[in-house]
Design an enzyme around this catalytic site. Sequence first.
Site, PDB file in Angstrom:
ATOM      1  N   LYS A  53       0.803  -1.224   0.000  1.00  0.00           N
ATOM      2  CA  LYS A  53       0.000   0.000   0.000  1.00  0.00           C
ATOM      3  C   LYS A  53       0.839   1.280   0.000  1.00  0.00           C
ATOM      4  CE  LYS A  53      -4.041  -1.635  -0.201  1.00  0.00           C
ATOM      5  NZ  LYS A  53      -4.978  -1.284  -1.246  1.00  0.00           N
ATOM      6  N   SER A 272      -2.207 -12.757   4.092  1.00  0.00           N
ATOM      7  CA  SER A 272      -2.763 -12.625   2.735  1.00  0.00           C
ATOM      8  C   SER A 272      -1.793 -13.178   1.691  1.00  0.00           C
ATOM      9  CB  SER A 272      -3.167 -11.180   2.420  1.00  0.00           C
ATOM     10  OG  SER A 272      -2.067 -10.391   2.054  1.00  0.00           O
TER      11      SER A 272
HETATM   12  C1  LIG Z   1      -2.289  -7.305   3.713  1.00  0.00           C
HETATM   13  C2  LIG Z   1      -3.009  -6.993   2.433  1.00  0.00           C
HETATM   14  N1  LIG Z   1      -3.166  -7.963   1.530  1.00  0.00           N
HETATM   15  C3  LIG Z   1      -3.818  -7.723   0.383  1.00  0.00           C
HETATM   16  C4  LIG Z   1      -4.342  -6.503   0.054  1.00  0.00           C
HETATM   17  C5  LIG Z   1      -5.089  -6.326  -1.238  1.00  0.00           C
HETATM   18  O1  LIG Z   1      -4.551  -5.401  -2.159  1.00  0.00           O
HETATM   19  P1  LIG Z   1      -5.508  -4.518  -3.092  1.00  0.00           P
HETATM   20  O2  LIG Z   1      -6.198  -3.541  -2.205  1.00  0.00           O
HETATM   21  O3  LIG Z   1      -4.604  -3.831  -4.062  1.00  0.00           O
HETATM   22  O4  LIG Z   1      -6.474  -5.436  -3.779  1.00  0.00           O
HETATM   23  C6  LIG Z   1      -4.198  -5.501   0.977  1.00  0.00           C
HETATM   24  C7  LIG Z   1      -4.812  -4.207   0.718  1.00  0.00           C
HETATM   25  O5  LIG Z   1      -5.120  -3.455   1.623  1.00  0.00           O
HETATM   26  C8  LIG Z   1      -3.520  -5.730   2.190  1.00  0.00           C
HETATM   27  O6  LIG Z   1      -3.372  -4.761   3.130  1.00  0.00           O
END
Ligand SMILES: Cc1ncc(COP(=O)(O)O)c(C=O)c1O
Length: 444
Positions: A53, A272
């Site tokens: 981010k 994630s």
């Molecule tokens: C830890 C984490 N994984 C995945 C994502 C997903 O990314 P995106 O918002 O670009 O889809 C985010 C987004 O906030 C995140 O903070």
Amino acid sequence: MNDTSRRVYDSVLGLLSNVDNPTPLVQLSRLVPFEHTKVYAKLEWYNPFGAVKDRVAWNMVQDAEESGRIGASQQLVEPTSGNTGLALAMVANAKGYSLTTPLSNQIPLEKRTVLRLAGVDVVELEDSLCPAPGAPEGAIAKANEIANQPEFEMLNQYANGSNPEAHYRTTGPEVWHQTGGLVTHFVSSLGTCGTINGSGRFLKEQNPNVATIGVYPTPGHDVPGVRSLSQLSQTEFFTPDKYDGLVEVENDLAFEMCRRINQEESLTAGPSSGMALAGALQAIPDEPGNVVVVIFCDSIFKYASSILNNLSDLGKAPASGSKREQLLDSMVENARINSDLTINIEDAHDLWQTQKPFVIDVREPDAHRQRHIPGAINMPLDELPDLAAFLPENRDTPMLSVCERGNLSLSGVLFLNSLGYRNARSVTGGTEAWDEKGFAIEST
Ligand SMILES: Cc1ncc(COP(=O)(O)O)c(C=O)c1O
């Protein structure tokens, strides 16, 4: 002048990644079961504030400055699950802006604390892990309310084109360059969908055959930063027709894969990343020439409490509060794993249809009004003792205790047990999972 080859920078902002200063790409060698397909992890925690981010926060601020939308001593507000908040806080600190972040109290304590440490005005609210756009008292509604004041500006990562554009300008070109144009599959977990949309657009412009694969968690999940399918469908950037694959990953598998990445690949990846890799391994075949890049959004260090809640063999979260609170916490934790006290969503639905149980909804009235299981009686947890007189006389009555996601309702079922109700169950996944299954729902 920044000198990326010697890693000497004018300021921390020079560390932000771009094609000349990319985040690392590391090949996964141990836990990938493929003979031919090569799988690389892109380690986004090498960004200066620790997550993917950082790219988005920087790009949103830069674009807003260039267009004159924000100016000196600007007050920013942003509903955030943490990573955007921290990145925005750091960019704001570097530029003399301030930041307010309404966020869900489900966000791990580590993230909320670090935001406060960074000087952010953190407003904690009852909301799902990822802010739900429709929730009347959720983080997004609160941020909108604050942003209505003229001195505040909300950059709004959920609808701001500078979010996917950040990935079009940086992540996509980095992946293309780092793989020498050989990338065949780009895999990203889905939150705002900025990563997949922006990087995917760039990569497809270089080679239309690059496949983009989005990975999302099952309803009622506990993976911070990402959204389940029904949560995704409420966001503006979710454009499933443009992706080449969509994979759903069970919460437990995401956490198990996260553990394996740390243990087998020595990569300090967060939950994630585990989910994204599990999705990649499910969706991509083992074929010569396949070069897969999986975005690993952030590292494990801010997720100790999520890990303790989801990998139970690692022990329980350290107890806090009084002995009485600790006892209650451990009762609730035991209720979670006691199948006599919980009921899964399908069985709850069958019971609801066939036995007409007495359903208590232990959430606050606003949440109940917005959506609830038809016939559920609103008895907020704090008021339950005062409302006991309205419970059925027969202690054998089948009963369901329900809340948003199946956490508060565990306390509800323990309370019912303490009054002698023998057939009370807490609905796992709560109203959210019920709604996502497409079962009948009511609002008042
Ligand atoms: C830890 C984490 N994984 C995945 C994502 C997903 O990314 P995106 O918002 O670009 O889809 C985010 C987004 O906030 C995140 O903070």
